[in-house]
Design a protein around this motif. Structure first.
Motif, mmCIF file in Angstrom:
data_model
loop_
_atom_site.group_PDB
_atom_site.id
_atom_site.type_symbol
_atom_site.label_atom_id
_atom_site.label_comp_id
_atom_site.label_asym_id
_atom_site.label_seq_id
_atom_site.Cartn_x
_atom_site.Cartn_y
_atom_site.Cartn_z
ATOM 1 N N ALA A 203 0.840 -1.202 0.000
ATOM 2 C CA ALA A 203 0.000 0.000 0.000
ATOM 3 C C ALA A 203 0.876 1.254 0.000
ATOM 4 O O ALA A 203 0.569 2.242 -0.684
ATOM 5 N N GLU A 204 1.964 1.216 0.753
ATOM 6 C CA GLU A 204 2.905 2.344 0.757
ATOM 7 C C GLU A 204 3.435 2.595 -0.654
ATOM 8 O O GLU A 204 3.469 3.735 -1.124
ATOM 9 N N HIS A 205 3.860 1.532 -1.307
ATOM 10 C CA HIS A 205 4.427 1.646 -2.660
ATOM 11 C C HIS A 205 3.381 2.107 -3.668
ATOM 12 O O HIS A 205 3.666 2.941 -4.543
ATOM 13 N N LEU A 206 2.165 1.618 -3.547
ATOM 14 C CA LEU A 206 1.114 1.931 -4.511
ATOM 15 C C LEU A 206 0.630 3.368 -4.366
ATOM 16 O O LEU A 206 0.491 4.094 -5.366
ATOM 17 N N PHE A 207 0.376 3.786 -3.132
ATOM 18 C CA PHE A 207 -0.244 5.090 -2.925
ATOM 19 C C PHE A 207 0.755 6.209 -2.598
ATOM 20 O O PHE A 207 0.444 7.376 -2.768
ATOM 21 N N GLY A 208 1.934 5.847 -2.092
ATOM 22 C CA GLY A 208 2.945 6.863 -1.822
ATOM 23 C C GLY A 208 3.019 7.346 -0.388
ATOM 24 O O GLY A 208 4.012 7.951 0.011
ATOM 25 N N TRP A 209 1.978 7.095 0.422
ATOM 26 C CA TRP A 209 2.023 7.462 1.826
ATOM 27 C C TRP A 209 2.638 6.338 2.647
ATOM 28 O O TRP A 209 2.355 5.157 2.419
ATOM 29 N N THR A 210 3.486 6.677 3.615
ATOM 30 C CA THR A 210 4.056 5.668 4.502
ATOM 31 C C THR A 210 3.039 5.298 5.576
ATOM 32 O O THR A 210 2.066 6.022 5.819
ATOM 33 N N GLU A 211 3.291 4.173 6.223
ATOM 34 C CA GLU A 211 2.408 3.736 7.307
ATOM 35 C C GLU A 211 2.349 4.789 8.410
ATOM 36 O O GLU A 211 1.270 5.091 8.941
ATOM 37 N N ALA A 212 3.491 5.363 8.762
ATOM 38 C CA ALA A 212 3.529 6.369 9.827
ATOM 39 C C ALA A 212 2.693 7.599 9.476
ATOM 40 O O ALA A 212 2.141 8.257 10.368
ATOM 41 N N GLU A 213 2.579 7.918 8.190
ATOM 42 C CA GLU A 213 1.828 9.106 7.771
ATOM 43 C C GLU A 213 0.318 8.924 7.859
ATOM 44 O O GLU A 213 -0.418 9.908 7.979
ATOM 45 N N VAL A 214 -0.144 7.673 7.794
ATOM 46 C CA VAL A 214 -1.596 7.472 7.692
ATOM 47 C C VAL A 214 -2.236 6.810 8.910
ATOM 48 O O VAL A 214 -3.457 6.941 9.111
ATOM 49 N N LEU A 215 -1.467 6.078 9.723
ATOM 50 C CA LEU A 215 -2.075 5.357 10.843
ATOM 51 C C LEU A 215 -2.803 6.314 11.776
ATOM 52 O O LEU A 215 -2.284 7.346 12.194
ATOM 53 N N GLY A 216 -4.051 5.938 12.103
ATOM 54 C CA GLY A 216 -4.860 6.737 13.020
ATOM 55 C C GLY A 216 -5.488 7.963 12.387
ATOM 56 O O GLY A 216 -6.166 8.738 13.073
ATOM 57 N N LYS A 217 -5.299 8.125 11.075
ATOM 58 C CA LYS A 217 -5.854 9.290 10.376
ATOM 59 C C LYS A 217 -6.855 8.833 9.313
ATOM 60 O O LYS A 217 -6.825 7.685 8.874
ATOM 61 N N PRO A 218 -7.753 9.728 8.867
ATOM 62 C CA PRO A 218 -8.688 9.367 7.792
ATOM 63 C C PRO A 218 -7.938 8.884 6.562
ATOM 64 O O PRO A 218 -6.907 9.453 6.194
ATOM 65 N N ILE A 219 -8.441 7.860 5.935
ATOM 66 C CA ILE A 219 -7.755 7.299 4.772
ATOM 67 C C ILE A 219 -7.674 8.347 3.669
ATOM 68 O O ILE A 219 -8.684 8.973 3.308
ATOM 69 N N PRO A 220 -6.481 8.597 3.111
ATOM 70 C CA PRO A 220 -6.295 9.729 2.190
ATOM 71 C C PRO A 220 -6.500 9.408 0.716
ATOM 72 O O PRO A 220 -6.341 10.284 -0.129
ATOM 73 N N THR A 221 -6.835 8.172 0.384
ATOM 74 C CA THR A 221 -6.830 7.758 -1.027
ATOM 75 C C THR A 221 -8.166 7.964 -1.734
ATOM 76 O O THR A 221 -8.257 7.712 -2.934
ATOM 77 N N ILE A 222 -9.191 8.425 -1.021
ATOM 78 C CA ILE A 222 -10.526 8.526 -1.626
ATOM 79 C C ILE A 222 -10.659 9.846 -2.375
ATOM 80 O O ILE A 222 -10.556 10.916 -1.768
ATOM 81 N N PRO A 223 -10.915 9.827 -3.695
ATOM 82 C CA PRO A 223 -11.170 11.077 -4.426
ATOM 83 C C PRO A 223 -12.415 11.766 -3.863
ATOM 84 O O PRO A 223 -13.335 11.110 -3.373
ATOM 85 N N GLU A 224 -12.444 13.082 -3.958
ATOM 86 C CA GLU A 224 -13.550 13.839 -3.365
ATOM 87 C C GLU A 224 -14.900 13.423 -3.920
ATOM 88 O O GLU A 224 -15.887 13.304 -3.175
ATOM 89 N N ASP A 225 -14.951 13.171 -5.226
ATOM 90 C CA ASP A 225 -16.237 12.803 -5.828
ATOM 91 C C ASP A 225 -16.626 11.351 -5.566
ATOM 92 O O ASP A 225 -17.718 10.918 -5.947
ATOM 93 N N LYS A 226 -15.745 10.591 -4.915
ATOM 94 C CA LYS A 226 -16.045 9.195 -4.597
ATOM 95 C C LYS A 226 -16.252 8.974 -3.099
ATOM 96 O O LYS A 226 -16.457 7.839 -2.663
ATOM 97 N N TYR A 227 -16.180 10.063 -2.306
ATOM 98 C CA TYR A 227 -16.211 9.902 -0.853
ATOM 99 C C TYR A 227 -17.561 9.353 -0.369
ATOM 100 O O TYR A 227 -17.594 8.448 0.477
ATOM 101 N N ASP A 228 -18.662 9.876 -0.869
ATOM 102 C CA ASP A 228 -19.984 9.394 -0.440
ATOM 103 C C ASP A 228 -20.156 7.912 -0.769
ATOM 104 O O ASP A 228 -20.705 7.149 0.030
#
Length: 357
Positions: A203-228
């Protein structure tokens, strides 16, 4: 009861089996007024009892006897520890120095040891070993002492069973963590509030965010028009729905849109409560591009076949027309119709050009 409570506290607080045994033997020996104590464990490789812990009261001089016990093994039914093992019941020997089934009797007599009490360390499913105490005095059987030591043997057995279960769980968790870490697919998980719980190296390699950057935070990979759409899916999965191989659009850290094939399932805690959503994703962006190119090539090939067929259908009549016009030209040349002959010649030339294309 005070002794049993103390032993229970030792088992709760001990971080290792060795620590627990090192405290249990002197506690029991002192409370029950015995001079020497041993703990025997069954060695499953050879199915024999081995002495793994010893103790002696301060006034005792039993070092030789304890050293001998450390070197001995007992089969079921042999010696006092083996007899307690064979019967799965506490055992009381008033004087082991005269006991016919006691290989340590000569050394016990030399040390001055007489009475012995043995109790299995066990659960309902399994026996782990034997708790043993010996004393300088000849003692008549004590029913209460036998029962108490038997109860303590059960408590220690439950402690060992729990420790084994914990070790198995730790090993299973470690294996699962390694599977997640080394998996060639992106494995992510979010909790009920859409905050990241799991983010593996793929997931780190695919999306570019490290585990430390995303753990405990809202998942950052959802496009705005796909959030709902994502929130609706999360609610469905939390309600128990399992989704397999759905295609979703996600974004990487650089804002590039990716197309993923995902399978999603509920994430449960040890009490089987839904605590989030597990997602396994595979990047199919390049695959879809290649698939689209292949479809375009197929359409072009189909169009080429269609045009080839049309050309074939045109050429056949043109050959016939060309042939007939040649005949007509010959006839007209022999008549007085020079203008018509020129017109026919022009038609023939045009028809011949079409048959050659």
């Amino acid at each position: 009861l005070a002794t049993q409570y103390t032993v229970a506290q030792i088992l709760i607080e001990a971080s290792t089996l060795e620590e627990a045994y090192a405290k249990i033997l002197p506690t029991l020996g002192t409370c029950l007024d015995w001079g020497v104590g041993n703990i025997w464990h069954i060695d499953p490789a050879v199915n024999l009892l081995r002495c793994i812990e010893t103790w002696q009261a301060p006034q005792m001089e039993a070092a030789e006897f304890l050293a001998d016990s450390r070197q001995r093994t007992f089969a079921p039914g042999v010696g006092t520890p083996g007899r307690a093992w064979g019967s799965n019941e506490p055992l009381w020997i008033s004087d082991i120095s005269t006991d016919s089934n006691c290989p340590r009797a000569p050394l016990a007599a030399k040390t001055g040891l007489h009475a012995a009490i043995e109790a299995p360390i066990m659960t309902e499913k399994r026996i782990y070993g034997i708790i043993e105490f010996l004393d300088l005095k000849i003692r008549d059987p004590d029913t209460l002492a036998l029962k108490m030591l038997g109860d303590i043997g059960l408590k220690v057995g439950l402690y060992l069973e729990r420790k084994e279960t914990e070790e198995l769980l730790q090993a299973a968790n470690a294996q699962l963590a390694e599977i997640v870490r080394s998996a060639p697919v992106a494995i992510t998980a979010v909790d009920n509030e859409n905050k990241v719980l799991t983010w593996n190296p793929t997931a780190e390699h695919l999306f570019g965010w490290t585990e430390a950057e995303v753990l405990g935070k809202p998942i950052p990979t959802i496009p705005e028009d796909k959030y709902d759409e994502h929130v609706t899916t999360l609610q469905q999965v939390l309600a128990g729905k399992i989704i397999t191989r759905c295609e979703v659009q996600r974004k990487n850290k650089n804002g590039k849109m990716l197309l993923l094939s995902c399978s999603k399932s509920p994430l449960q805690d040890s009490h089987h409560r839904q605590i989030g959503m597990l997602c396994i994703g595979v990047d199919i962006t390049e695959h879809k591009l290649l698939e689209a190119q292949a479809k375009r090539m197929d359409r072009l090939a189909t169009l080429g076949q269609l045009l080839s067929g049309i050309a074939h259908e045109l050429k056949n009549p043109l050959f016939i027309i060309t042939g007939r016009l040649h005949l007509l030209k010959e006839k007209l040349q022999s008549q007085i119709a020079p203008d018509i002959s020129d017109d026919v010649r022009s038609i023939i030339q045009a028809a011949e050009r079409m048959t050659k294309t």
